[in-house]
Design an enzyme around this catalytic site. Structure first.
Site, PDB file in Angstrom:
ATOM      1  N   TYR A 135       0.846  -1.200   0.000  1.00 11.17           N
ATOM      2  CA  TYR A 135       0.000   0.000   0.000  1.00 11.17           C
ATOM      3  C   TYR A 135       0.881   1.250   0.000  1.00 11.17           C
ATOM      4  O   TYR A 135       0.718   2.147  -0.829  1.00 11.17           O
ATOM      5  CB  TYR A 135      -0.907  -0.007   1.228  1.00 11.17           C
ATOM      6  CG  TYR A 135      -1.605   1.306   1.463  1.00 11.17           C
ATOM      7  CD1 TYR A 135      -2.614   1.720   0.615  1.00 11.17           C
ATOM      8  CD2 TYR A 135      -1.245   2.134   2.521  1.00 11.17           C
ATOM      9  CE1 TYR A 135      -3.252   2.937   0.801  1.00 11.17           C
ATOM     10  CE2 TYR A 135      -1.878   3.347   2.726  1.00 11.17           C
ATOM     11  CZ  TYR A 135      -2.879   3.745   1.861  1.00 11.17           C
ATOM     12  OH  TYR A 135      -3.500   4.956   2.048  1.00 11.17           O
TER      13      TYR A 135
HETATM   14  O1  LIG Z   1      -2.294   7.073   7.821  1.00 13.40           O
HETATM   15  C1  LIG Z   1      -2.236   6.270   6.921  1.00 13.40           C
HETATM   16  O2  LIG Z   1      -1.436   6.430   6.028  1.00 13.40           O
HETATM   17  C2  LIG Z   1      -3.115   5.063   6.883  1.00 13.40           C
HETATM   18  O3  LIG Z   1      -3.947   5.064   8.037  1.00 13.40           O
HETATM   19  C3  LIG Z   1      -4.705   3.903   8.202  1.00 13.40           C
HETATM   20  O4  LIG Z   1      -3.841   2.823   8.439  1.00 13.40           O
HETATM   21  P1  LIG Z   1      -3.478   2.473   9.949  1.00 13.40           P
HETATM   22  O5  LIG Z   1      -2.770   3.603  10.601  1.00 13.40           O
HETATM   23  O6  LIG Z   1      -2.806   1.161   9.915  1.00 13.40           O
HETATM   24  O7  LIG Z   1      -4.931   2.414  10.629  1.00 13.40           O
HETATM   25  P2  LIG Z   1      -5.709   1.220  11.336  1.00 13.40           P
HETATM   26  O8  LIG Z   1      -5.832   0.058  10.448  1.00 13.40           O
HETATM   27  O9  LIG Z   1      -6.950   1.815  11.860  1.00 13.40           O
HETATM   28  O10 LIG Z   1      -4.745   0.818  12.539  1.00 13.40           O
HETATM   29  C4  LIG Z   1      -4.515   1.720  13.614  1.00 13.40           C
HETATM   30  C5  LIG Z   1      -3.614   1.084  14.627  1.00 13.40           C
HETATM   31  O11 LIG Z   1      -4.270  -0.045  15.210  1.00 13.40           O
HETATM   32  C6  LIG Z   1      -3.440  -1.209  15.133  1.00 13.40           C
HETATM   33  N1  LIG Z   1      -4.296  -2.389  14.965  1.00 13.40           N
HETATM   34  C7  LIG Z   1      -5.025  -2.555  13.854  1.00 13.40           C
HETATM   35  C8  LIG Z   1      -5.837  -3.653  13.715  1.00 13.40           C
HETATM   36  C9  LIG Z   1      -5.886  -4.596  14.733  1.00 13.40           C
HETATM   37  O12 LIG Z   1      -6.603  -5.626  14.655  1.00 13.40           O
HETATM   38  N2  LIG Z   1      -5.143  -4.411  15.835  1.00 13.40           N
HETATM   39  C10 LIG Z   1      -4.337  -3.315  15.985  1.00 13.40           C
HETATM   40  O13 LIG Z   1      -3.678  -3.179  17.026  1.00 13.40           O
HETATM   41  C11 LIG Z   1      -2.532  -0.962  13.948  1.00 13.40           C
HETATM   42  O14 LIG Z   1      -1.335  -1.700  14.108  1.00 13.40           O
HETATM   43  C12 LIG Z   1      -2.311   0.535  14.043  1.00 13.40           C
HETATM   44  O15 LIG Z   1      -1.269   0.814  14.917  1.00 13.40           O
HETATM   45  C13 LIG Z   1      -5.550   3.623   6.970  1.00 13.40           C
HETATM   46  O16 LIG Z   1      -6.201   2.379   7.062  1.00 13.40           O
HETATM   47  C14 LIG Z   1      -4.752   3.697   5.697  1.00 13.40           C
HETATM   48  O17 LIG Z   1      -5.608   3.563   4.598  1.00 13.40           O
HETATM   49  C15 LIG Z   1      -4.048   5.028   5.712  1.00 13.40           C
HETATM   50  O18 LIG Z   1      -3.399   5.344   4.575  1.00 13.40           O
END
Ligand SMILES: O=C(O)[C@H]1O[C@H](OP(=O)(O)OP(=O)(O)OC[C@H]2O[C@@H](n3ccc(=O)[nH]c3=O)[C@H](O)[C@@H]2O)[C@H](O)[C@@H](O)[C@@H]1O
Length: 402
Positions: A237
Site C-alpha cells: 500500500y
Molecule cells: O495514515 C495512513 O497512512 C493510513 O492510516 C490507516 O492505516 P493504519 O494507521 O494502519 O490504521 P488502522 O488500520 O486503523 O490501525 C490503527 C492502529 O491499530 C493497530 N491495529 C489494527 C488492527 C488490529 O486488529 N489491531 C491493531 O492493534 C494498527 O497496528 C495501528 O497501529 C488507513 O487504514 C490507511 O488507509 C491510511 O493510509
C-alpha cells in the site's frame, strides 16, 4: 401399479414387447430430460457469466453512464454557485474522506461531481448511504471507475472541471497482502488514467490527491517532515502511494499540471471506514468479542497520529484553494506549475491501548484485549506528523484533542 423397476425390468417374457415400448418412451423422456438439463446448465452458466460480468463491471467499469439525462445531471452538479468558486471532480466521493470533502465544497457553493466505483472492499451499502447523503445536497455521484478513460473524457468534456480532488484509492495497509493487484489497479493504473485525462483536458485542472503517512515507512526520525526519507515502505500500500508521488511529479514536470499530494495520518470520524481499527474495535467491544491489539518489539505500544476528519477536510479545501493553476492545455506544457506535498496530521500521537481506553470509556464496556506481537504485515510502529508546511500554506491547525 407396477413399480418403476418392474416396468423397466419386467419379470415375464410376455412383456418384452411392452418393455421395448416402455424403454422407448422412457428413453424419449430421458433424452428430453437430458436436453432440459443441458438447457438449464447452459442457462445457469450464462447467468453466472453475466453476473460475473456485471460484478466485474460494477467493480471496475460501470456501463451505467451516458445519455442525455445523465449528462444533464453532471452539468447541473458541476455548476458553480458563488463568485470565484471552483468546479471539482471528486473521485472516491462515496468514500469516507470523499463524502465529507464533497459536502463541504458544495456547502460553500462550489460545483461538485462525484465519481466512485462502489467496490466491495467493505460493505458497499455504507458507500450507497454516503452517496444518498450527497444526493440530498444535489451532488451527483457517477458510478464508474477511474480506469475508465472514456468515462473520464466524457466527464471533462461535459463539465470542464477547474479542480480534481482525487481520493479514490485502494486503502488499508494490511489488505495489500491479500489482494495486491487491487492496489496496482487503483493506486497506480487508475492514477495514471486519471492524470492522462487531466493532462489532455483543456483547460487542465489543478489536482489535489491523497497520498499517505505510510510513505514514511520505517523512517525513525520524528516528527515526520515532508523532506524526510520515504524510500523504505513497509507495505505494498505504502509503495503504491509513494509511486503515486513519483508519478504525479512526472506529470507536473512534463505537462505542467498543478499537483498537491496530501499525506493523511490515520483519519477517523463519523461515516468512517469499517476496516479501520477504531471502527472494528468498537464493533467487537459492543458485541462482547475480543480485539487483537498489536505491540511492537519489547512490548512497546504502537502509536498513531490519529487525525479528525474535519481537520482533514480543512486541509483538502485549503489545498484546493491554494493550488495555483496548471499551465498546460491539451497535453502541452506552457510553463512550470506548482508541485507540493503536505502532511495532514494531528501532531499528537496516541497509542493503540490509549485509543482502546477511550473507546471503553465512551462505550462504557470493558474490551477483551488480546495483545500480540505486531505481525510483519505492513504495519509501522508509529506515525507522527510535522505539519508546519501545511500551517504556513493554508493555516492547518495543530493538536486537536477530541
Ligand atoms: O495514515 C495512513 O497512512 C493510513 O492510516 C490507516 O492505516 P493504519 O494507521 O494502519 O490504521 P488502522 O488500520 O486503523 O490501525 C490503527 C492502529 O491499530 C493497530 N491495529 C489494527 C488492527 C488490529 O486488529 N489491531 C491493531 O492493534 C494498527 O497496528 C495501528 O497501529 C488507513 O487504514 C490507511 O488507509 C491510511 O493510509
Amino acid at each position: 401399479m407396477p413399480s418403476l423397476e418392474e416396468e423397466l425390468f419386467p419379470s415375464t417374457p410376455g412383456k418384452f414387447k411392452d418393455r421395448n415400448r416402455h424403454f422407448h418412451r422412457c428413453f424419449a423422456s430421458t433424452s428430453t430430460m437430458f436436453l432440459w438439463a443441458l438447457f438449464l446448465i447452459a442457462l445457469t452458466a450464462s447467468y453466472l457469466c453475466f453476473q460475473s460480468f456485471v460484478d466485474s463491471g460494477n467493480r471496475y467499469f460501470s456501463a451505467t453512464w451516458g445519455g442525455h439525462h445523465w449528462e444533464k445531471q453532471v452539468r447541473t452538479s458541476a455548476q458553480i454557485r458563488r463568485s470565484h468558486g471552483m468546479s471539482v471532480l471528486v473521485t472516491g466521493a462515496a468514500g469516507f474522506v470523499g463524502s465529507h470533502v464533497s459536502l463541504a465544497l458544495k456547502k460553500r457553493g462550489d460545483g461538485v461531481v462525484g465519481l466512485d466505483n462502489f467496490n466491495n472492499y467493505y460493505d458497499p451499502s455504507l458507500k450507497k448511504a454516503r452517496k444518498n447523503l450527497l444526493n440530498e445536497q444535489d451532488i451527483f455521484v457517477v458510478e464508474g471507475d477511474i480506469n475508465d478513460s472514456k468515462l473520464l473524457l466524457k466527464l471533462f468534456d461535459i463539465a470542464g472541471f477547474t479542480h480534481v480532488m482525487h481520493l479514490a484509492a485502494q486503502a488499508g495497509v494490511r489488505y495489500a497482502m491479500e489482494n495486491p493487484n487491487s492496489y496496482v489497479h487503483s493506486n497506480i493504473a487508475g492514477l495514471v488514467t486519471l492524470l492522462e485525462a487531466c493532462k489532455n483536458a483543456n483547460p487542465q485542472p489543478a489536482i489535489v490527491w491523497a497520498s499517505s503517512s505510510s510513505v514514511y515507512g520505517l523512517n525513525e526520525k520524528v516528527p515526520f517532515s515532508e523532506s524526510d526519507r520515504t524510500d523504505q515502505p513497509a507495505s505494498l500500500y505504502a509503495a503504491t502511494k509513494k509511486a503515486g508521488e513519483e508519478i504525479t511529479h512526472t506529470y507536473n514536470h512534463i505537462y505542467g499540471l498543478s499537483i498537491t499530494g496530501l499525506r493523511f495520518f490515520t483519519v477517523y470520524g463519523p461515516w468512517g471506514r469499517p476496516d479501520m481499527a477504531y471502527f472494528s474495535f468498537t464493533r467487537n467491544i459492543l458485541q462482547g468479542k475480543p480485539i487483537t491489539v498489536y505491540r511492537g518489539k519489547n512490548r512497546v505500544d504502537l502509536a498513531r497520529d490519529f487525525t479528525y476528519i474535519d481537520d482533514v477536510v480543512k486541509g483538502c479545501i485549503g489545498s484546493l484553494d491554494t493550488s495555483g493553476k496548471s499551465t498546460g492545455s491539451g497535453g502541452k506544457k506552457r510553463g512550470p506549475a506548482p508541485y507540493r506535498i503536505f502532511n495532514l496530521g494531528n501532531t499528537s500521537p496516541v497509542t493503540v491501548p490509549m485509543m482502546v481506553g477511550m473507546l471503553e470509556k465512551h462505550l462504557k464496556v470493558k474490551a477483551k484485549k488480546n495483545f500480540v506481537v505486531m505481525p510483519g504485515n505492513g504495519d509501522v510502529p508509529f506515525t507522527h506528523a510535522n505539519i508546519s508546511s501545511a500551517r504556513k500554506e493554508f493555516g492547518m491547525r495543530e493538536a486537536r484533542r477530541k
